[in-house]
Design a protein around this motif. Structure first.
Motif, mmCIF file in Angstrom:
data_model
loop_
_atom_site.group_PDB
_atom_site.id
_atom_site.type_symbol
_atom_site.label_atom_id
_atom_site.label_comp_id
_atom_site.label_asym_id
_atom_site.label_seq_id
_atom_site.Cartn_x
_atom_site.Cartn_y
_atom_site.Cartn_z
ATOM 1 N N THR A 8 9.669 35.119 13.749
ATOM 2 C CA THR A 8 10.980 34.966 13.148
ATOM 3 C C THR A 8 11.823 34.135 14.098
ATOM 4 N N CYS A 9 12.314 33.024 13.621
ATOM 5 C CA CYS A 9 13.076 32.087 14.445
ATOM 6 C C CYS A 9 14.390 32.715 14.899
ATOM 7 N N ILE A 10 14.688 32.598 16.204
ATOM 8 C CA ILE A 10 15.943 33.155 16.711
ATOM 9 C C ILE A 10 17.147 32.289 16.356
ATOM 10 N N ILE A 11 16.914 31.098 15.849
ATOM 11 C CA ILE A 11 18.012 30.209 15.469
ATOM 12 C C ILE A 11 18.389 30.432 13.999
ATOM 13 N N LYS A 16 8.649 31.878 10.166
ATOM 14 C CA LYS A 16 7.964 30.582 10.112
ATOM 15 C C LYS A 16 6.642 30.685 10.875
ATOM 16 N N SER A 17 5.724 29.792 10.543
ATOM 17 C CA SER A 17 4.427 29.825 11.218
ATOM 18 C C SER A 17 4.294 28.758 12.296
ATOM 19 N N GLU A 18 5.127 27.704 12.238
ATOM 20 C CA GLU A 18 5.024 26.617 13.210
ATOM 21 C C GLU A 18 6.271 26.576 14.078
ATOM 22 N N GLY A 19 6.060 26.505 15.391
ATOM 23 C CA GLY A 19 7.185 26.419 16.306
ATOM 24 C C GLY A 19 6.748 26.694 17.736
ATOM 25 N N ILE A 22 9.471 30.735 23.547
ATOM 26 C CA ILE A 22 10.140 30.654 24.844
ATOM 27 C C ILE A 22 10.354 32.088 25.295
ATOM 28 N N VAL A 23 9.753 32.423 26.416
ATOM 29 C CA VAL A 23 9.699 33.800 26.911
ATOM 30 C C VAL A 23 9.086 34.626 25.795
ATOM 31 N N SER A 24 9.835 35.538 25.171
ATOM 32 C CA SER A 24 9.259 36.347 24.097
ATOM 33 C C SER A 24 9.864 36.008 22.738
ATOM 34 N N ALA A 30 11.576 23.199 12.728
ATOM 35 C CA ALA A 30 12.757 22.585 12.117
ATOM 36 C C ALA A 30 13.990 22.775 12.992
ATOM 37 N N CYS A 31 14.196 23.977 13.518
ATOM 38 C CA CYS A 31 15.350 24.232 14.383
ATOM 39 C C CYS A 31 15.218 23.493 15.704
#
Length: 61
Positions: A8-11, A16-19, A22-24, A30-31
Motif C-alpha cells: 500500500t503506497c504511503i503517498i 499497488k504491485s509495482e514500486g 524505502i525502509v519498511s 506512479a507516485c
C-alpha cells in the motif's frame, strides 16, 4: 499478510504491485514518478515531504 496489504503506497494510499520499498514503507511507481517531477515551488512538493517524513517517524517510534 497478503501482497496487496504489504504494497500500500504511503503517498496515495492505494494498493499497488509495482514500486519501491524505502525502509519498511512502499511508494508506487506512479507516485515516485510524480515526486521526482514536482518542482519545490509547487504545493504538492510539501505534501510529498510530509508523507515521506512518515517513513522516519514510524521507524523511530
Amino acid at each position: 499478510m497478503d501482497e496487496l496489504a504489504e504494497n500500500t503506497c504511503i503517498i496515495c494510499g492505494e494498493p499497488k504491485s509495482e514500486g519501491i520499498h524505502i525502509v519498511s514503507e512502499f511508494i508506487c511507481d506512479a507516485c515516485e514518478a510524480e515526486m521526482v517531477h514536482t518542482d519545490v515551488q509547487e504545493a504538492k512538493y510539501h505534501f510529498f515531504i510530509h508523507r515521506m517524513r512518515q517513513i522516519w517517524v514510524e521507524k523511530n517510534a
